[in-house]
Design a protein around this motif. Structure first.
Motif, short mmCIF file in Angstrom:
data_model
loop_
_atom_site.label_atom_id
_atom_site.label_comp_id
_atom_site.label_asym_id
_atom_site.label_seq_id
_atom_site.Cartn_x
_atom_site.Cartn_y
_atom_site.Cartn_z
N LEU A 205 66.06 61.04 49.66
CA LEU A 205 67.35 60.34 49.76
C LEU A 205 67.91 60.54 51.17
N SER A 206 68.24 59.43 51.80
CA SER A 206 68.87 59.41 53.12
C SER A 206 68.07 60.21 54.13
N MET A 207 68.56 61.38 54.62
CA MET A 207 67.73 62.15 55.55
C MET A 207 66.39 62.49 54.90
N GLY A 208 66.41 62.77 53.60
CA GLY A 208 65.15 63.03 52.90
C GLY A 208 64.22 61.83 52.96
N GLY A 209 64.81 60.64 52.97
CA GLY A 209 64.02 59.41 53.10
C GLY A 209 63.42 59.31 54.50
N TYR A 210 64.21 59.69 55.53
CA TYR A 210 63.66 59.66 56.90
C TYR A 210 62.45 60.60 56.97
N VAL A 211 62.58 61.76 56.30
CA VAL A 211 61.47 62.73 56.34
C VAL A 211 60.28 62.18 55.54
N ALA A 212 60.56 61.54 54.41
CA ALA A 212 59.46 60.95 53.61
C ALA A 212 58.68 59.94 54.45
N MET A 213 59.40 59.15 55.25
CA MET A 213 58.72 58.15 56.11
C MET A 213 57.91 58.85 57.21
N ALA A 214 58.43 59.96 57.72
CA ALA A 214 57.68 60.72 58.74
C ALA A 214 56.43 61.33 58.11
N ILE A 215 56.52 61.75 56.85
CA ILE A 215 55.35 62.28 56.13
C ILE A 215 54.32 61.16 55.96
N LEU A 216 54.80 59.99 55.57
CA LEU A 216 53.89 58.86 55.37
C LEU A 216 53.15 58.53 56.66
N GLU A 217 53.85 58.61 57.79
CA GLU A 217 53.17 58.31 59.05
C GLU A 217 52.16 59.41 59.40
N ALA A 218 52.55 60.68 59.18
CA ALA A 218 51.69 61.79 59.60
C ALA A 218 50.51 61.99 58.66
N ALA A 219 50.71 61.74 57.38
CA ALA A 219 49.67 62.08 56.39
C ALA A 219 49.65 61.05 55.26
N PRO A 220 49.25 59.81 55.59
CA PRO A 220 49.32 58.74 54.57
C PRO A 220 48.52 59.05 53.31
N ASP A 221 47.45 59.82 53.44
CA ASP A 221 46.61 60.10 52.26
C ASP A 221 47.34 60.98 51.23
N VAL A 222 48.33 61.71 51.68
CA VAL A 222 49.05 62.59 50.75
C VAL A 222 49.99 61.78 49.84
N VAL A 223 50.47 60.65 50.37
CA VAL A 223 51.54 59.90 49.68
C VAL A 223 50.93 58.87 48.71
N VAL A 224 50.93 59.22 47.44
CA VAL A 224 50.35 58.33 46.42
C VAL A 224 51.40 57.35 45.91
N GLY A 225 52.65 57.71 46.04
CA GLY A 225 53.76 56.84 45.67
C GLY A 225 54.94 57.25 46.52
N LEU A 226 55.83 56.29 46.79
CA LEU A 226 56.95 56.56 47.71
C LEU A 226 58.25 56.02 47.12
N ALA A 227 59.26 56.87 47.08
CA ALA A 227 60.60 56.43 46.65
C ALA A 227 61.57 56.68 47.80
N LEU A 228 62.24 55.62 48.23
CA LEU A 228 63.22 55.73 49.31
C LEU A 228 64.58 55.39 48.73
N LEU A 229 65.48 56.37 48.75
CA LEU A 229 66.80 56.19 48.15
C LEU A 229 67.88 56.25 49.22
N ASP A 230 68.76 55.27 49.23
CA ASP A 230 69.93 55.30 50.10
C ASP A 230 69.57 55.78 51.50
N THR A 231 68.65 55.05 52.12
CA THR A 231 68.19 55.44 53.44
C THR A 231 67.90 54.19 54.23
N ARG A 232 67.34 54.33 55.42
CA ARG A 232 66.98 53.16 56.22
C ARG A 232 65.73 53.50 57.03
N SER A 233 64.96 52.48 57.39
CA SER A 233 63.74 52.72 58.17
C SER A 233 64.00 52.56 59.66
#
Ligand code: MLT
Length: 275
Positions: free
Chosen positions: A99-127
């Protein structure tokens, strides 16, 4: 507070199957997920990871030193910290929700390690990245918080994070947010603001993601409004299968304002990710 540079991980419940990892917003800690965790069906493991300098996690500077990610505050350090914490538990695939900053971090994780992310939920955040005025404001807040060594400068967020409906009808939520914000250390608040100010636009990272995702936004979110959610949904729909959930009568803090639809959206995403 951990001294070894490892982020604090809370195992909300043990379980089997694909773990669900929850990343909190700013200037808060894992407790903003508690209401949702209580409502999640099934028996999958649910973990909350506290981001650098917030909750019980070590200072951003110590996380960066332990990981060798460089001295400047960055969400790449936060992402590397989360990935390290998951690896330390033998987790190499997960559904990541932020959520929000957590979403920014989730997107950074997706960029750094796409194989780890099997599903992604972005809440109240922006890309997108910050406009220069927003970036300057963050740096000003970071300086003030450090100079005064209090979190007073961000206390207004106890109401700004909520939607109009909650502001009018839910004084209990204002009080909860205030006590959570007051629990955060000024150093972590300043580090997080500088890290968010430095983040790049990650819309193209979302366009490349071919897995299942959900974008959740409070209809009354004034910080990351539904238009920002639609942009992420469009990007995630280029290669993957995404859902957009607009939560009525909620602002930026959907997890505490309307936890039921958030829990349903996450549970549904986990089922899609397991298929
Ligand atoms: C948050 O909820 O994490 C913050 O509002 C994020 C931000 O300041 O961009």
């Amino acid at each position: 507070m951990r001294a070894d540079g490892q982020l604090e991980v809370h195992e909300n419940r043990p379980g089997t199957g694909l773990p669900l990892v929850l990343l909190h917003g700013f200037p808060l800690d894992r407790r903003m997920w508690d209401d949702v965790v209580d409502l999640l069906p099934g028996d999958r493991p649910v973990l909350t990871v506290e981001l650098p300098g917030l909750g019980r996690s070590p200072r951003g500077e110590d996380v960066a030193e332990a990981l060798g990610t460089g001295p400047e505050p960055s969400l790449e350090t936060s992402a590397a910290g989360v990935l390290g914490a998951l690896r330390a538990r033998g987790i190499d695939r997960a559904v990541i929700a932020g959520l929000s900053m957590g979403g920014y971090v989730a997107m950074a994780i997706l960029e750094a390690a796409p194989d780890v992310v099997v599903g992604l939920a972005l809440l109240d955040t922006r890309s997108g990245a910050d406009a220069s005025s927003a970036r300057e404001n963050r740096l000003r807040i970071a300086d003030t918080v450090e100079r005064t060594w209090t979190v007073d400068e961000v206390l207004d967020m106890r109401t700004a994070l909520l939607g109009e409906t909650s502001r009018q009808q839910r004084p209990d939520l204002v009080a909860r947010l205030e006590s959570w914000i007051r629990d955060q250390g000024p150093g972590g608040v300043a580090w997080s603001q500088r890290a968010m100010a430095a983040r790049p636009d990650r819309t193209s990272v979302l366009r490349r993601f071919a897995g299942p995702s959900v974008v959740v936004v409070g209809e009354e979110d004034e910080i990351t409004p539904p238009s920002a959610a639609e942009e992420m949904f469009d990007a995630l729909s280029v290669r993957g299968e995404s859902e957009l959930v607009v939560v009525s009568r909620a602002g930026h803090m959907t997890t505490i304002e309307r936890p039921e639809p958030v829990a349903s959206a996450l549970a549904e995403l986990c089922l899609r990710a397991e298929r």
